[in-house]
Design a protein around this motif. Structure first.
Motif, short mmCIF file in Angstrom:
data_model
loop_
_atom_site.label_atom_id
_atom_site.label_comp_id
_atom_site.label_asym_id
_atom_site.label_seq_id
_atom_site.Cartn_x
_atom_site.Cartn_y
_atom_site.Cartn_z
N GLU A 187 0.84 -1.21 0.00
CA GLU A 187 0.00 0.00 0.00
C GLU A 187 0.87 1.26 0.00
O GLU A 187 1.96 1.29 0.58
CB GLU A 187 -0.90 0.03 1.25
CG GLU A 187 -1.97 -1.03 1.28
CD GLU A 187 -2.86 -0.91 2.52
OE1 GLU A 187 -2.91 0.20 3.11
OE2 GLU A 187 -3.49 -1.91 2.91
N THR A 188 0.37 2.29 -0.62
CA THR A 188 1.00 3.61 -0.55
C THR A 188 0.33 4.39 0.58
O THR A 188 -0.90 4.56 0.59
CB THR A 188 0.84 4.38 -1.88
OG1 THR A 188 1.50 3.64 -2.91
CG2 THR A 188 1.45 5.77 -1.78
N GLU B 5 5.55 10.05 2.55
CA GLU B 5 4.68 9.23 1.70
C GLU B 5 5.52 8.17 1.02
O GLU B 5 6.64 8.45 0.55
CB GLU B 5 3.98 10.10 0.66
CG GLU B 5 2.96 9.32 -0.17
CD GLU B 5 2.22 10.23 -1.15
OE1 GLU B 5 2.31 9.96 -2.37
OE2 GLU B 5 1.57 11.20 -0.68
N GLY B 6 5.04 6.94 0.99
CA GLY B 6 5.80 5.87 0.36
C GLY B 6 5.01 4.57 0.35
O GLY B 6 3.81 4.54 0.65
N VAL B 7 5.71 3.50 -0.01
CA VAL B 7 5.09 2.18 -0.13
C VAL B 7 5.58 1.28 0.99
O VAL B 7 6.78 1.21 1.28
CB VAL B 7 5.43 1.53 -1.50
CG1 VAL B 7 4.83 0.13 -1.59
CG2 VAL B 7 4.93 2.40 -2.64
N HIS C 275 8.94 8.04 -0.92
CA HIS C 275 8.95 8.68 -2.23
C HIS C 275 8.88 10.20 -2.08
O HIS C 275 9.32 10.93 -2.98
CB HIS C 275 7.76 8.22 -3.07
CG HIS C 275 7.79 6.75 -3.38
ND1 HIS C 275 6.68 6.04 -3.78
CD2 HIS C 275 8.80 5.85 -3.34
CE1 HIS C 275 7.01 4.77 -3.98
NE2 HIS C 275 8.30 4.63 -3.71
#
Length: 583
Positions: A22-23, A73-75, A98
């Protein structure tokens, strides 16, 4: 918990392996940075946990420092198995960043490392308390505090008590500790006081017809700090009951405290079950040398005054003599250290006897005990071979105090204190009055609003020093957790009780007018107590200093080093409340 706002989608306690792929946006503080050249790692911390953030684009780390507040924010991805961290719930996953946004930047050097703040000097910790509170152990103390208070509130409600808040601005009382006083702007030369306790208000609630009241009450006393007492302010679980006896209050105290301690005690700890032992003040001072006895210590004090008046040891003649027997043979070094301790608390010396295998005695006092009396001391003190008995002699009150301190020291030095336990007891039957040598009169020993045992007849026929009150304390592990009393609700008894302490009926009307008037309109019998919340939490967390469990404590000198209180105010502020500061 799905927050879903512009800063974060989830808190760190709500992320697990089910979120892999999930992001997500996460937010918190940069606890640690590890720059490995081509890849960097950040430990992101929020109130709920810690999670590793990996930055394969190292430009994302530019300008970021420890304790910056950021949104990332990232995965979510699995960590490599060899990098698992079993110490944290998110130890098998990480967030590949990210995008990073700095929400709150650190502009100057941190005064201490957050993770080791408890090792920093206390004055620095208190000045930067908002940083100290980021430390996981300090934060967890506050969360624990919140949970305990929530439990107490629910428990009291379930037991049929009604939560009512009493005033913070009230009238100054001439009894008890020093008041914090607040000048009135509207009434020149007059003052409010902050409540030392909701004493009069909760009694007035009983007169009002409320059956059972409680509150988590803030109390304010201008007292010096101790390890178990915060200067200035503290909180107590204050409760009062109508149509109640001492025994009714005991049952409530036992139920709520046992439940709270069983729920929140560290794993493996034993908690005293109801009914708690009830020890009179007189018995406590004799057997423990204190009205706050630590029942984890198995040693007991015995009175050998009469015995030594019949011996030839003249230093004990005319004095109260107390003895403490321990089943241990002390080395010469241990005796020397114990003597040094005795002298440090003001004692001239510390007599002792050792009991040998043939039940004869060895020690400096042995020759002063006639042979035909040696069995008598063995019977009084329960002596057996291998015992060492210590003797403390002085005026009665001082002998009790010294004996209590020696008992505690022996318990600690010989490692006799029971581990992993909370041992409760009630202390009751406190003296109503004591003689004040400076004032040359009798004064109230404790709460002046207590019911004297024997009522009006006792006040009229007994010496003040002989009158006992329906007053009681709860003690746990040598710390006073609570005081309480059956209240005096009878106007005639109240007038006489205060008269003995030097107050006229006019004084009563002036200083305690609300109670004096209310008791003329059908006051019910009532009783209550108030366990200290801060002390409960201090015990449950095994903290040695009460400041460790208070969010924003003052220091030992009653100063708020963070906000600078007490501070000066402007001349205009002083004029508004009609105050002029004397130089």
């Amino acid at each position: 918990m799905n927050v879903g706002n512009i800063y974060r989608d989830k808190t760190l306690n709500d992320i697990g392996e089910s979120n892999v792929g999930e992001t997500l946006r996460l937010a918190g503080w940069v606890e640690n940075i590890r720059d490995h050249g081509g890849v960097s790692f950040v430990d992101l911390r929020d109130m709920y946990g810690v999670m590793q953030v990996v930055m394969r684009d190292t430009k994302l780390l530019d300008g970021i420092s420890k304790e910056d507040c950021i949104s990332v924010e990232g995965v979510v991805e699995h960590r490599d198995e060899e990098t698992y961290n079993p110490k944290i719930p998110t130890g098998t996953i990480e967030l590949e960043a990210h995008k990073v946004e700095v929400l709150g930047r650190v502009y100057r050097q941190l005064p201490f490392e957050i993770m080791t703040s408890k090792e920093t000097r206390e004055d620095v910790r208190l000045k930067y308390r908002y940083l100290d509170l980021r430390n996981a152990k300090v934060r967890d103390n506050m969360i624990f505090r919140s949970n305990v208070i929530s439990f107490l509130r629910q428990k009291m409600t379930d037991m049929g008590f009604l939560e009512i808040q009493t005033p913070i601005l009230c009238a100054s009382s001439p009894e008890g500790a020093r008041d914090y006083i607040v000048p009135s702007r509207k009434f020149k030369g007059k003052f409010y006081a902050l409540p030392q306790a909701p004493q009069q208000y909760k009694q007035l609630l009983m007169v009002s017809g409320f059956d059972k009241y409680f509150q988590i009450a803030p109390c304010f006393r201008d007292e010096d700090a101790r390890a178990d007492r915060s200067p200035g302010e503290f909180y107590q679980l204050d409760f009062e009951m109508s149509f109640a006896t001492q025994e009714d209050v005991f049952k409530v105290g036992e139920e709520v405290l046992t439940a709270a301690f069983e729920k929140f005690a560290p794993e493996g700890y034993e908690v005293t079950q109801a009914p708690y032992p009830i020890i009179s003040y007189k018995q406590a001072m004799l057997e423990f040398g204190s009205d706050k006895p630590d029942l984890r210590n198995p040693l007991r004090i015995v009175d050998v005054t009469d015995f030594f008046q019949r011996c030839t040891f003249k230093p004990f003649h005319g004095k109260t003599v107390r003895a403490i027997n321990v089943h241990a043979k002390l080395s010469k070094g241990q005796h020397e250290k114990l003597l040094k301790f005795a002298q440090s608390i003001g004692m001239g010396g510390l007599g002792y006897l050792e009991v040998l295998e043939d039940k004869s005695y060895k020690g400096p006092i042995d020759k002063f005990i006639p042979d035909d009396m040696k069995q008598e001391i063995a019977d009084i003190a329960g002596l057996t071979p291998g015992d060492t008995i210590f003797f403390i002699a002085d005026r009665e009150a001082q002998a009790a105090l010294y004996a209590g301190q020696i008992r505690t020291e022996l318990g600690n030095r010989l490692d006799l204190i029971e581990k992993n336990s909370y041992r409760f007891c009630y202390i009751n039957d406190f003296p109503m009055y004591e003689y004040d040598n400076e004032e040359k009169k009798y004064i109230f020993t404790h709460n002046p609003f207590s019911m004297p045992q024997g009522g009006l007849e006792a006040l009229n026929t007994k010496e003040p020093s002989e009158i006992l009150a329906y007053q009681y304390d709860i003690v746990c592990n040598g710390i006073e957790l609570s005081s309480g009393a059956v209240r005096n609700h009878d106007l005639d008894i109240m007038v006489k009780a205060f008269e003995i302490a030097g107050y006229t009926e006019e004084d009563l009307k002036e200083k305690f007018g609300a109670l004096y008037n209310a008791f003329q309109f059908g006051a019910p019998p009532h009783a209550g107590m108030a366990p200290g919340v801060d002390r409960m939490i201090m015990l449950l967390r095994n903290e040695e200093n009460i400041r460790e469990i208070i969010p924003f404590p003052m220091n030992g000198n009653a100063q708020d080093l963070m906000c600078g209180a007490p501070n000066e105010v402007s001349e205009q502020q002083l004029r508004e409340v009609h105050i002029k500061v004397r130089q």
